[in-house]
Write a protein that holds these residues in place. Structure first.
Motif, PDB file in Angstrom:
ATOM      1  N   THR A 153      20.858  -5.935 -33.524  1.00  0.00           N
ATOM      2  CA  THR A 153      19.786  -5.579 -32.599  1.00  0.00           C
ATOM      3  C   THR A 153      19.447  -4.099 -32.682  1.00  0.00           C
ATOM      4  OG1 THR A 153      19.151  -5.530 -30.256  1.00  0.00           O
ATOM      5  CG2 THR A 153      21.490  -5.284 -30.751  1.00  0.00           C
ATOM      6  N   GLN A 154      18.219  -3.770 -32.296  1.00  0.00           N
ATOM      7  CA  GLN A 154      17.849  -2.369 -32.152  1.00  0.00           C
ATOM      8  C   GLN A 154      17.938  -1.930 -30.700  1.00  0.00           C
ATOM      9  OE1 GLN A 154      13.376  -3.210 -32.983  1.00  0.00           O
ATOM     10  NE2 GLN A 154      13.386  -1.194 -32.027  1.00  0.00           N
ATOM     11  N   SER A 155      18.376  -2.855 -29.816  1.00  0.00           N
ATOM     12  CA  SER A 155      18.424  -2.560 -28.387  1.00  0.00           C
ATOM     13  C   SER A 155      19.755  -3.007 -27.815  1.00  0.00           C
ATOM     14  CB  SER A 155      17.286  -3.298 -27.662  1.00  0.00           C
ATOM     15  OG  SER A 155      17.527  -3.345 -26.267  1.00  0.00           O
TER      16      SER A 155
ATOM     17  N   THR B 290      20.363   0.759 -32.941  1.00  0.00           N
ATOM     18  CA  THR B 290      19.553   1.752 -32.229  1.00  0.00           C
ATOM     19  C   THR B 290      18.186   1.910 -32.907  1.00  0.00           C
ATOM     20  OG1 THR B 290      20.187   3.788 -33.414  1.00  0.00           O
ATOM     21  CG2 THR B 290      21.688   2.973 -31.689  1.00  0.00           C
ATOM     22  N   GLY B 291      17.411   2.825 -32.372  1.00  0.00           N
ATOM     23  CA  GLY B 291      16.084   3.080 -32.939  1.00  0.00           C
ATOM     24  C   GLY B 291      16.119   3.725 -34.305  1.00  0.00           C
ATOM     25  N   ALA B 292      17.315   4.037 -34.801  1.00  0.00           N
ATOM     26  CA  ALA B 292      17.418   4.664 -36.126  1.00  0.00           C
ATOM     27  C   ALA B 292      16.854   3.781 -37.221  1.00  0.00           C
ATOM     28  CB  ALA B 292      18.881   4.993 -36.422  1.00  0.00           C
ATOM     29  N   LEU B 293      16.860   2.489 -37.017  1.00  0.00           N
ATOM     30  CA  LEU B 293      16.381   1.595 -38.092  1.00  0.00           C
ATOM     31  C   LEU B 293      14.874   1.723 -38.304  1.00  0.00           C
ATOM     32  CD1 LEU B 293      14.759  -1.119 -36.883  1.00  0.00           C
ATOM     33  CD2 LEU B 293      17.054  -1.702 -36.168  1.00  0.00           C
ATOM     34  N   ILE B 294      14.153   2.280 -37.305  1.00  0.00           N
ATOM     35  CA  ILE B 294      12.708   2.443 -37.470  1.00  0.00           C
ATOM     36  C   ILE B 294      12.422   3.435 -38.598  1.00  0.00           C
ATOM     37  CG2 ILE B 294      10.551   3.094 -36.339  1.00  0.00           C
ATOM     38  CD1 ILE B 294      11.847   0.547 -35.281  1.00  0.00           C
TER      39      ILE B 294
ATOM     40  N   LEU C 192      26.654   3.765 -41.578  1.00  0.00           N
ATOM     41  CA  LEU C 192      25.197   3.685 -41.594  1.00  0.00           C
ATOM     42  C   LEU C 192      24.567   4.178 -40.307  1.00  0.00           C
ATOM     43  CD1 LEU C 192      24.944  -0.003 -42.910  1.00  0.00           C
ATOM     44  CD2 LEU C 192      24.853   2.085 -44.311  1.00  0.00           C
ATOM     45  N   LEU C 193      25.368   4.221 -39.227  1.00  0.00           N
ATOM     46  CA  LEU C 193      24.803   4.349 -37.883  1.00  0.00           C
ATOM     47  C   LEU C 193      25.087   5.703 -37.248  1.00  0.00           C
ATOM     48  CD1 LEU C 193      25.819   0.823 -36.511  1.00  0.00           C
ATOM     49  CD2 LEU C 193      23.699   1.498 -37.653  1.00  0.00           C
ATOM     50  N   PRO C 194      24.239   6.082 -36.258  1.00  0.00           N
ATOM     51  CA  PRO C 194      24.555   7.275 -35.466  1.00  0.00           C
ATOM     52  C   PRO C 194      25.883   7.072 -34.729  1.00  0.00           C
ATOM     53  CG  PRO C 194      22.305   6.501 -35.051  1.00  0.00           C
ATOM     54  CD  PRO C 194      22.977   5.431 -35.859  1.00  0.00           C
TER      55      PRO C 194
ATOM     56  N   VAL D 243      17.519  -9.105 -33.331  1.00  0.00           N
ATOM     57  CA  VAL D 243      16.743  -8.824 -32.129  1.00  0.00           C
ATOM     58  C   VAL D 243      15.988  -7.519 -32.320  1.00  0.00           C
ATOM     59  CG1 VAL D 243      16.818  -8.458 -29.638  1.00  0.00           C
ATOM     60  CG2 VAL D 243      18.431 -10.049 -30.713  1.00  0.00           C
ATOM     61  N   LEU D 244      14.666  -7.629 -32.418  1.00  0.00           N
ATOM     62  CA  LEU D 244      13.802  -6.477 -32.641  1.00  0.00           C
ATOM     63  C   LEU D 244      12.700  -6.475 -31.583  1.00  0.00           C
ATOM     64  CD1 LEU D 244      13.460  -6.856 -36.530  1.00  0.00           C
ATOM     65  CD2 LEU D 244      14.973  -5.287 -35.308  1.00  0.00           C
ATOM     66  N   GLY D 245      11.855  -5.420 -31.606  1.00  0.00           N
ATOM     67  CA  GLY D 245      10.747  -5.371 -30.666  1.00  0.00           C
ATOM     68  C   GLY D 245       9.811  -4.218 -30.945  1.00  0.00           C
ATOM     69  N   ASN D 246       8.568  -4.390 -30.479  1.00  0.00           N
ATOM     70  CA  ASN D 246       7.525  -3.374 -30.698  1.00  0.00           C
ATOM     71  C   ASN D 246       7.485  -2.989 -32.181  1.00  0.00           C
ATOM     72  OD1 ASN D 246       6.811  -3.406 -27.973  1.00  0.00           O
ATOM     73  ND2 ASN D 246       8.381  -1.898 -27.454  1.00  0.00           N
ATOM     74  N   SER D 247       7.656  -1.709 -32.491  1.00  0.00           N
ATOM     75  CA  SER D 247       7.854  -1.248 -33.884  1.00  0.00           C
ATOM     76  C   SER D 247       6.731  -1.656 -34.826  1.00  0.00           C
ATOM     77  CB  SER D 247       9.197  -1.773 -34.437  1.00  0.00           C
ATOM     78  OG  SER D 247      10.252  -1.523 -33.556  1.00  0.00           O
ATOM     79  N   ASP D 248       5.495  -1.684 -34.342  1.00  0.00           N
ATOM     80  CA  ASP D 248       4.410  -2.167 -35.188  1.00  0.00           C
ATOM     81  C   ASP D 248       4.234  -1.328 -36.459  1.00  0.00           C
ATOM     82  OD1 ASP D 248       3.836  -4.314 -33.642  1.00  0.00           O
ATOM     83  OD2 ASP D 248       1.904  -3.598 -32.884  1.00  0.00           O
ATOM     84  N   LYS D 249       4.438  -0.007 -36.358  1.00  0.00           N
ATOM     85  CA  LYS D 249       4.225   0.830 -37.548  1.00  0.00           C
ATOM     86  C   LYS D 249       5.240   0.542 -38.640  1.00  0.00           C
ATOM     87  CE  LYS D 249       1.830   4.702 -35.335  1.00  0.00           C
ATOM     88  NZ  LYS D 249       1.831   6.161 -35.053  1.00  0.00           N
ATOM     89  N   ALA D 250       6.432   0.159 -38.249  1.00  0.00           N
ATOM     90  CA  ALA D 250       7.474  -0.151 -39.236  1.00  0.00           C
ATOM     91  C   ALA D 250       7.593  -1.649 -39.502  1.00  0.00           C
ATOM     92  CB  ALA D 250       8.818   0.383 -38.745  1.00  0.00           C
ATOM     93  N   ALA D 251       6.709  -2.433 -38.878  1.00  0.00           N
ATOM     94  CA  ALA D 251       6.891  -3.887 -38.878  1.00  0.00           C
ATOM     95  C   ALA D 251       6.888  -4.488 -40.273  1.00  0.00           C
ATOM     96  CB  ALA D 251       5.818  -4.541 -38.016  1.00  0.00           C
ATOM     97  N   ALA D 252       5.967  -4.043 -41.135  1.00  0.00           N
ATOM     98  CA  ALA D 252       5.845  -4.677 -42.448  1.00  0.00           C
ATOM     99  C   ALA D 252       7.163  -4.610 -43.219  1.00  0.00           C
ATOM    100  CB  ALA D 252       4.725  -4.026 -43.246  1.00  0.00           C
TER     101      ALA D 252
END
Length: 467
Positions: free
Chosen positions: A314-316, A362-366, A348-350, A391-400
């Motif tokens: 998850t990112q959350s 976390t949001g680092a994956l964006i 890989l993670l903060p 589990v993801l969400g929003n992130s439209d700019k990185a969605a593709a």
């Protein structure tokens, strides 16, 4: 009779539309229009004593004048003319009939009971099968036998196809569910709306389709429940074939029971016994049309888990906590990964991210989608994982890029792989579903679907549960 029922309703060699209108926009004209326009290849006839040709199809004054045997008659005359039409079809040797008209046992003050009993008597005396009355018909996708008047199937382009059979006592519930499924790219191969069930029931339709090689998931909506033995047989056969059976049932309260009596003249029956039969055979009772659609989306993927262990990526952290609570409720296992597995992810993670399960990227994956890529590879390959939930969400700019990562790992594993993508424009969910990845707009819906998948994970031929 079940083998005959499949042929008569879903693979009829000949269909007559009894009372067909020349106007394809009218209810009585739509079935003939659909059958012609959507490619039905069998013999097609019309009964209309006032015309020689209806919508380009030769019309006959009486069903006895139709040349050759008739497998299915679609009765589109008003209610007061239905009993005679049924009797004439029975006398002519018609195999099955569908009755659209309402105004029978469901009508107030019992005004239609005698007419429905007249239909039932014709069934008993002739052996002709009847769907309805008070229904909107049937269809089989591959055979293009659209014996219905519902506008739900009159949509532009090709209808989607999935190995799903859907039978519903309510026409609206059935078509609402169908439309929700098609919005997700799912299709239905066999559909039946049974209405008042003077003869053929939802349970019998599904039981007739259990052995079909082109059906993998069985969905049904019931109002009446008066034949526990038939339901037990269906649930046992579905479990033996390893095919998920999902049923949505009304009438579990006095209010619901009163409503179904007014709708289809049915009785809700013993609700506890209904639940007991389903539980005994690991069938699922859906609580809503939405849940039935959610389950169809996951079950139709054909993947089955080796156990109940879910790896959540998850990112959350907050969403991960929600997932964990619901997972416990439905009997899934979300346990921390072994230290050696966690150590593969930690670099890989903060420092503030969690490498436990749920794994909070976390949001680092964006900014760095490779974090998701590597973590999903570890999750899919781990022997601690039976199901992967992303589990993801929003992130439209990185969605593709995130969508591409999820699709690639979904294709690389044979484990159930599920995504929950909340918020945003919705395009990511659309793209994931189009690529065949079961995707939900809310993570707890995904978890509940996974829980049911684990519950019905029955190997074909495995005996029913004890008790």
């Amino acid at each position: 009779m079940t083998g005959d029922l499949v042929q008569l309703l879903f693979d009829p060699r000949s269909i007559v539309v009894y009372g067909a209108s020349s106007d394809p926009e009218k209810l009585s004209g739509r079935p003939l229009d659909y059958l012609k326009r959507l490619g039905y290849a069998g013999q097609l006839y019309a009964v209309n004593p006032r015309r020689d040709v209806v919508q380009g199809v030769p019309a006959h004054a009486d069903v006895n004048d139709v040349p050759g045997p008739v497998d299915l008659a679609v009765i589109v005359v008003p209610a007061d003319k239905v009993p005679e039409a049924i009797e004439r079809c029975a006398a002519a040797g018609v195999g099955a009939a569908t009755v659209f008209a309402s105004g029978f046992s469901e009508a107030p003050d019992g005004v239609g009971v005698a007419a429905q009993e007249r239909i039932a008597a014709a069934v008993r005396e002739s052996g002709m099968r009847v769907i309805g009355p008070n229904c909107l018909g049937t269809f089989s996708l591959h055979q293009r036998a659209f014996a219905t008047f519902s506008t739900a199937f009159d949509v532009p382009g090709d209808l989607p196809d999935s190995p799903i059979a859907l039978a519903s006592q309510s026409g609206a519930v059935g078509t609402f569910t169908y439309s929700a499924m098609t919005a997700l790219g799912l299709g239905v191969r066999y559909f039946a709306n049974t209405g008042n069930e003077v003869d053929v029931s939802v349970v019998e339709v599904l039981d007739a389709l259990v052995d079909r090689d082109d059906v993998e998931v069985l969905l049904g909506h019931l109002e009446g429940f008066t034949d526990p033995a038939a339901l037990d047989r269906l649930a046992a056969r579905a479990a033996g074939a390893g095919k998920p059976l999902v049923l949505l049932k009304s009438g579990r309260t006095p209010v619901g029971d009163r409503a179904i009596a007014a709708h289809t003249g049915s009785r809700g029956g013993d609700d506890a016994q209904f639940d007991e039969i389903l539980a005994h055979h690991r069938a699922v009772r859906a609580q809503s049309m939405e849940e039935m659609t959610d389950l169809a989306l996951l079950f139709a993927s054909g993947r089955r888990p080796g156990g109940r262990r879910v790896s959540v990526v998850t990112q959350s952290g907050g969403a991960g906590a929600l997932v964990g609570d619901v997972a416990v409720d439905v009997g899934l296992e979300i346990e921390p990964w072994r230290d050696e597995t966690r150590q593969l992810v930690a670099p890989l993670l903060p420092f503030f991210a969690s490498t436990a399960n749920p794994i909070d990227l976390t949001g680092a994956l964006i900014n760095d989608p490779s974090i998701l890529d590597t973590t999903l590879r570890i999750a899919c390959e781990s022997d601690e994982t039976d199901v992967v939930l992303v589990v993801l969400g929003n992130s439209d700019k990185a969605a593709a890029e995130l969508v591409e990562v999820c699709v690639r790992h979904h294709r690389a594993t044979d484990k159930p792989f599920v995504v929950a993508w909340s918020g945003g424009s919705g395009q990511a969910r659309t793209d994931l579903i189009a690529a065949g990845v079961p995707t939900y707009a809310e993570p707890t819906r995904a978890v509940r679907a996974i829980g049911h998948l684990a519950d019905v994970n029955v190997v074909a031929g495995e005996p029913a549960l004890a008790g």
